[in-house]
Write a protein that holds these residues in place. Structure first.
Motif, mmCIF file in Angstrom:
data_model
loop_
_atom_site.group_PDB
_atom_site.id
_atom_site.type_symbol
_atom_site.label_atom_id
_atom_site.label_comp_id
_atom_site.label_asym_id
_atom_site.label_seq_id
_atom_site.Cartn_x
_atom_site.Cartn_y
_atom_site.Cartn_z
ATOM 1 N N PRO A 93 0.785 -1.240 0.000
ATOM 2 C CA PRO A 93 0.000 0.000 0.000
ATOM 3 C C PRO A 93 0.819 1.294 0.000
ATOM 4 N N ASN A 94 1.996 1.339 0.649
ATOM 5 C CA ASN A 94 2.775 2.581 0.690
ATOM 6 C C ASN A 94 1.957 3.786 1.134
ATOM 7 N N LEU A 95 1.241 3.620 2.225
ATOM 8 C CA LEU A 95 0.501 4.761 2.780
ATOM 9 C C LEU A 95 1.463 5.634 3.586
ATOM 10 N N LEU A 96 1.112 6.904 3.720
ATOM 11 C CA LEU A 96 1.950 7.819 4.493
ATOM 12 C C LEU A 96 1.602 7.655 5.971
ATOM 13 N N PRO A 97 2.585 7.320 6.821
ATOM 14 C CA PRO A 97 2.295 6.939 8.209
ATOM 15 C C PRO A 97 1.574 8.014 9.013
ATOM 16 N N THR A 100 -4.230 10.321 8.131
ATOM 17 C CA THR A 100 -5.400 9.480 8.332
ATOM 18 C C THR A 100 -5.852 8.929 6.975
ATOM 19 N N ALA A 101 -6.760 7.959 7.041
ATOM 20 C CA ALA A 101 -7.243 7.316 5.813
ATOM 21 C C ALA A 101 -7.809 8.341 4.836
ATOM 22 N N VAL A 102 -8.647 9.235 5.338
ATOM 23 C CA VAL A 102 -9.280 10.211 4.441
ATOM 24 C C VAL A 102 -8.241 11.181 3.879
ATOM 25 N N GLU A 103 -7.236 11.497 4.671
ATOM 26 C CA GLU A 103 -6.175 12.395 4.190
ATOM 27 C C GLU A 103 -5.320 11.740 3.097
ATOM 28 N N ARG A 139 -5.064 6.270 11.328
ATOM 29 C CA ARG A 139 -3.779 6.260 10.618
ATOM 30 C C ARG A 139 -3.417 4.823 10.277
ATOM 31 N N PRO A 140 -2.463 4.625 9.335
ATOM 32 C CA PRO A 140 -2.158 3.267 8.868
ATOM 33 C C PRO A 140 -1.901 2.256 9.988
ATOM 34 N N HIS A 141 -1.173 2.670 11.062
ATOM 35 C CA HIS A 141 -0.861 1.687 12.114
ATOM 36 C C HIS A 141 -2.097 1.291 12.908
#
Ligand code: ADP
Ligand code: MG
Length: 221
Positions: A93-97, A100-103, A139-141
């Motif tokens: 996924p490479n989400l930004l830690p 938040t999901a919506v961000e 957030r991702p975690h």
């Protein structure tokens, strides 16, 4: 919008020689249709997506994306094409830690210079569509692997891509969630006339595809 790959050959350096990851691959994916690409590990599936995404330049052959011939485009033009027309869902996924999901979704609108004011509502709508309406502020975690993958898919849809490239979307999901994500991808493809390519190991969903292409040793059959 249509994706067309014409006679694409891609090699990587391999010791003294070259390894052929894609061997004269041609593929036509009309807008509004889904093509699954299946095949054993190492057969070239992710390489095919990377060429279609304009992230990798083939040795020969070309990709035509949303009417644009990509051979000969420079890096800036390719980046603009990706921002405007291509949604990519990588396996990781490479989400930004820190977001938040919506961000994570709203960032896509900022990057593309789209209408920021309506971005939040649109992001929340997409999170709802992937079953994460109540996780928008996590957030991702604070999300499971499957939930992160669904954020990843929703993010790829944020800019209404005309070409959607998805690598193993259901591998981190249980059967029910995998089916729900497939439902979403099928509905969006039809509604928005997206050309969708889905790399998958999961043979249970193949009957929902318009076409199944099999990769073997870099050749598509
Ligand atoms: P798949 O997604 O079907 O598992 P890939 O497209 O990832 O297959 O890989 C196809 C072949 O190319 C494999 O033999 C793999 O080891 C090789 N390969 C993939 N990426 C690279 C790279 N960046 N450098 C060298 N070889 C690579
Ligand atoms: Mg792969």
């Amino acid at each position: 919008m249509t994706l067309t790959l014409v006679d694409v050959t891609l090699t990587y350096p391999d010791g003294d020689g070259r390894l052929t990851a894609l061997d004269r691959v041609s593929l036509d994916v009309p807008g509004g249709s889904l093509t699954a690409v299946v095949g054993p590990s190492g057969s070239g599936k992710s390489s095919l997506l990377a060429v279609a995404a304009t992230l990798v330049t083939p040795d020969s052959g070309t990709a035509v994306v949303a009417g644009t011939q990509t051979a000969g485009l420079g890096p800036a033009d390719k980046a603009a094409l990706r921002r405007e027309h291509i949604g990519i869902v990588f396996q990781q996924p490479n989400l930004l830690p820190s977001l938040t999901a919506v961000e994570q979704l709203q960032v896509m609108t900022h990057l593309s210079g789209g209408p920021v004011r309506s971005a939040r509502a649109r992001a929340l709508g997409l999170l709802d569509a992937v079953g994460l309406a109540d996780k928008a502020d996590r957030r991702p975690h604070q999300l499971s692997g499957g939930q992160r993958q669904r954020v990843n898919i929703a993010r790829a849809l944020m800019n209404e891509p005309s070409l959607l490239l998805v690598d193993e979307p259901t591998s981190a999901l249980d059967h029910e969630r995998g089916a729900a994500v497939l439902d979403l991808l099928v509905a969006l493809t039809r509604e928005r006339s997206t050309a969708t390519v889905l790399v998958t190991h999961d043979r249970t969903h193949l009957e929902r595809m318009d076409r199944v292409a099999v990769m073997r040793d870099g050749c598509l059959t």
